[in-house]
Design an enzyme around this catalytic site. Structure first.
Site, short mmCIF file in Angstrom:
data_model
loop_
_atom_site.label_atom_id
_atom_site.label_comp_id
_atom_site.label_asym_id
_atom_site.label_seq_id
_atom_site.Cartn_x
_atom_site.Cartn_y
_atom_site.Cartn_z
N GLU A 211 -1.39 -1.21 -11.79
CA GLU A 211 -0.51 -1.13 -10.67
C GLU A 211 -0.57 0.51 -10.27
O GLU A 211 -0.85 0.62 -9.03
CB GLU A 211 0.89 -1.05 -11.11
CG GLU A 211 1.56 -2.61 -11.79
CD GLU A 211 1.50 -3.69 -10.69
OE1 GLU A 211 1.22 -3.04 -9.43
OE2 GLU A 211 1.81 -4.71 -11.19
N ARG A 215 -2.01 0.77 -6.42
CA ARG A 215 -1.10 1.50 -5.21
C ARG A 215 -1.33 2.72 -5.19
O ARG A 215 -1.43 3.38 -3.98
CB ARG A 215 0.42 1.28 -5.89
CG ARG A 215 0.62 -0.03 -6.00
CD ARG A 215 2.29 -0.38 -6.50
NE ARG A 215 2.49 -1.74 -6.96
CZ ARG A 215 3.54 -2.47 -6.94
NH1 ARG A 215 4.17 -2.16 -6.09
NH2 ARG A 215 3.53 -3.66 -7.35
N ASP A 345 -4.92 -13.79 -10.87
CA ASP A 345 -4.95 -14.00 -9.58
C ASP A 345 -6.11 -13.18 -9.11
O ASP A 345 -7.36 -13.44 -8.61
CB ASP A 345 -3.79 -13.69 -8.69
CG ASP A 345 -3.05 -12.51 -9.03
OD1 ASP A 345 -3.23 -11.79 -10.00
OD2 ASP A 345 -2.02 -12.17 -8.53
N GLU A 487 0.99 -12.43 0.23
CA GLU A 487 -0.50 -13.13 0.08
C GLU A 487 -0.58 -14.16 1.31
O GLU A 487 -1.63 -14.34 1.72
CB GLU A 487 -0.32 -13.69 -1.16
CG GLU A 487 -0.61 -12.84 -2.33
CD GLU A 487 0.77 -12.09 -2.85
OE1 GLU A 487 1.86 -12.70 -2.42
OE2 GLU A 487 0.68 -11.23 -3.46
#
Ligand code: DMJ
Length: 588
Positions: A211, A215, A345, A487
């Site tokens: 993360e 980010r 994913d 998405e």
């Protein structure tokens, strides 16, 4: 004499006839018995009450019809139509319920988000109006965050509180390049000022490697590339060095999921022994870019080692990876679920993007990607009943098929389109096939939005495989939330850029309006718990940083006519929508 005929034959307010009527009425009234008078009063009262009840029922029905009409239309008629069918566009234009009446007050009894502060999103709008509208959404999200949560990670836009996940001002960092790209000068300066004067990574906190990479490092790198401002380079190096121990201190090539920014102490998640495979394989674009811009190979070496290890690792099924991996042993957890959703994913997303990042020179990533797409088709793809939507399901425990599809999977259509375009010359048949598959998946993702009353997708959708059931889409009670995720919009953006079909822009516009209608509150935009009930969406009081970093950025780019704004042959977007430059080779 008084007669019914006399009474009904008084159409005009003529003073003489009115006078004679009132005279005859009063005479009749005087002559009536007490019982007759009571009866007349009773009849009059009942008539007035009936008229009142009837008219309020009518207006309620009209309102309900207006709000539910498009949902019904969609359910009944539009599921069969393909992307090229013009009727879809007409239906989509009608997809959003009319704006609520202006007199809905703040604090009304309705449990839903307050209607009164919702902006009027025009149903029909030119592209520049749509783009300007999205800029307005960004301004609104930013001003709420600034007012109520400045310097903290996430805003709670309803209670005006905030939370700190890492305590780094994540929303500011994720939003930076979106503000810059949208040319929101004042807001951008506020954000830059925060990075220059307030942001410090020297904190005794454990952060999640993935993360923080996508980010924070991703944002600093993008900003450096977009502005050439050394501030961002210094910050990128600082955070990169502090995250690196998660990779170097692990006993296997698989990194630990968590690392302390001050001490460099790294460890597995507190709640379990394994890392998500998506997490350890979705840090590569960023660390490689850091090596490219600093000339120091240590970052690239560390992440390439992870990629090579996962590439060589036994336990995949036709290119599909189990969702858990252990940093101590370096192995996949046996019998883990195979999915393109949560925990796996972006492994697939980064395979194709790693190949793109270095100008198509590292064929190992392309090979793994092509094998994985074949695996996805062989094991995970299915067609729903009755309308044959192409869904991407899961193999639970590696064996049991489930027609469950996370919203997170919806990135896949866009990645397939991107890969397809780049493979046009090299592998024309594969390219065509991937484009068709991506198109079908993106159509399904659109259906996830269009088939709900709010026009917003649930977090998880199940697809019907039972001949006796007439609805393709099944949404379970606990899966009805929408976290403002990007998405599907991301895929619309790729398809718009790569096919020039305005249908994707219309689909994106519908989603933007639905966010506006059901998620906008005075303090910003809120996640909601129930996309299936437009009267009780159950706001969750959280605005994720990726709403500013990704969702609004992709919407803005979707409505831009300028294909030269971050062109896809020069920039590759990391999984948090932070653009990084494409290079001609993997040399540092
Ligand atoms: C983002 O942080 C990234 O897109 C990630 O890859 C998946 N989850 C969120 C958005 O849904």
């Amino acid at each position: 004499m008084y007669s019914t005929r006399d009474h009904t034959a008084i159409p005009l307010p003529d003073s003489a006839t009115s006078k004679s009527k009132s005279f005859s009425l009063s005479r009749t009234w005087k002559r009536a018995t007490r019982c007759q008078k009571n009866l007349i009063v009773l009849v009059l009262c009942l008539t007035v009450i009936s008229i009142f009840v009837y008219s309020s029922q009518i207006s309620k029905l009209e309102k309900e019809e207006a709000e539910g009409l498009d949902f019904v239309r969609k359910k009944k008629g539009d599921q069969h139509k393909g992307p090229s069918d013009e009727n879809v566009m007409v239906a989509v234009d009608l997809d959003i319920a009319p704006d609520p009446p202006q007199n809905n007050k703040v604090g009304s009894k309705e449990k839903n988000v307050d209607h009164n502060i919702r902006a009027n999103a025009p149903v029909q709008a030119s592209m520049s109006e749509r783009q300007e509208f999205v800029r307005g959404m960004m301004r609104h999200a930013w001003s709420g965050y600034k007012k109520y949560a400045w310097g903290h990670d996430h805003l709670h836009p309803i209670t005006h509180k905030f939370d700190n996940w890492f305590g780094l001002g994540l929303t500011i960092l994720d939003a930076l390049d979106t503000l810059y790209i949208m040319d929101l000068k004042e807001e951008y300066q506020e954000a830059r000022e925060f990075v220059a004067n307030k942001l410090t990574f020297d904190k005794d906190i454990d952060v999640n490697l993935f993360e923080c990479t996508i980010r924070v490092l991703g944002s600093m790198l993008s900003m450096y590339h977009l502005t050439n401002d050394k501030l961002y380079l210094d910050k990128a190096v600082d955070i990169g060095d502090r995250l690196l121990p998660a990779l170097t201190k692990s006993p296997s090539p698989v990194p630990y999921s968590d690392v302390n920014l001050r001490t460099g102490n790294a460890h597995a998640p507190k709640w379990g022994p394994d890392s998500s495979v998506s997490e350890v394989t979705t840090i590569q674009l960023e660390f490689r870019d850091l090596s490219f811009i600093t000339g120091d190979s240590k970052y690239k070496d560390a992440v390439d080692r992870v990629s090579k290890h996962v590439h060589d690792l036994a336990g995949k099924k036709d290119g599909l990876i189990p969702m858990w991996i252990n940093a101590r042993t370096g192995n996949f957890r046996p019998s883990a679920t195979l999915t393109v959703g949560a925990r796996a994913d972006s492994y697939y997303e980064y395979l194709i993007k790693l190949w793109v990042q270095t100008g198509g020179t590292e064929s190992v990533y392309l090979d793994d990607y092509l094998e994985a797409v074949r695996g996805i088709e062989k094991h995970l793809i299915g067609l729903s009943i009755p309308n044959h939507f192409t869904y991407v399901g899961e193999l639970l425990n590696g064996v049991n098929p489930s027609a469950k599809m996370d919203h997170l999977v919806c990135f896949l259509g866009g990645s397939l389109a991107l890969g397809s375009r780049l493979l046009e010359k090299k592998l024309p048949e594969v390219s065509k096939h991937h484009m068709d598959l991506g198109t079908a998946i993106t159509k399904t993702c659109h259906e996830m939005y269009a088939s709900t009353p709010t026009g917003l997708s649930p977090e998880i959708t199940y697809f019907n495989l039972n001949e006796a059931v007439k609805e393709d889409v099944i949404v379970k009670p606990l899966d009805r939330h929408n976290l403002l995720r990007p998405e599907t919009i991301e895929s619309y953006f790729y398809f718009w850029r790569l096919t020039n079909s305005s249908m994707y822009r219309d689909w994106g516009w519908n989603a933007a309006q639905a966010f506006e209608k059901y998620c906008k509150v005075e303090g910003g935009y809120t996640s909601i718990k129930n996309v299936m009930d437009l009267r009780n969406t159950k706001p969750m009081d959280k605005m994720e940083s990726f709403f500013l970093g990704e969702t609004l950025k992709y919407l803005y780019l979707l409505f831009s006519d300028d294909h030269k704004l971050l062109p896809l042959d020069k920039w590759v977007f990391n999984t948090e929508a932070h653009p990084l430059p494409i290079r001609s080779s993997s040399r540092i």
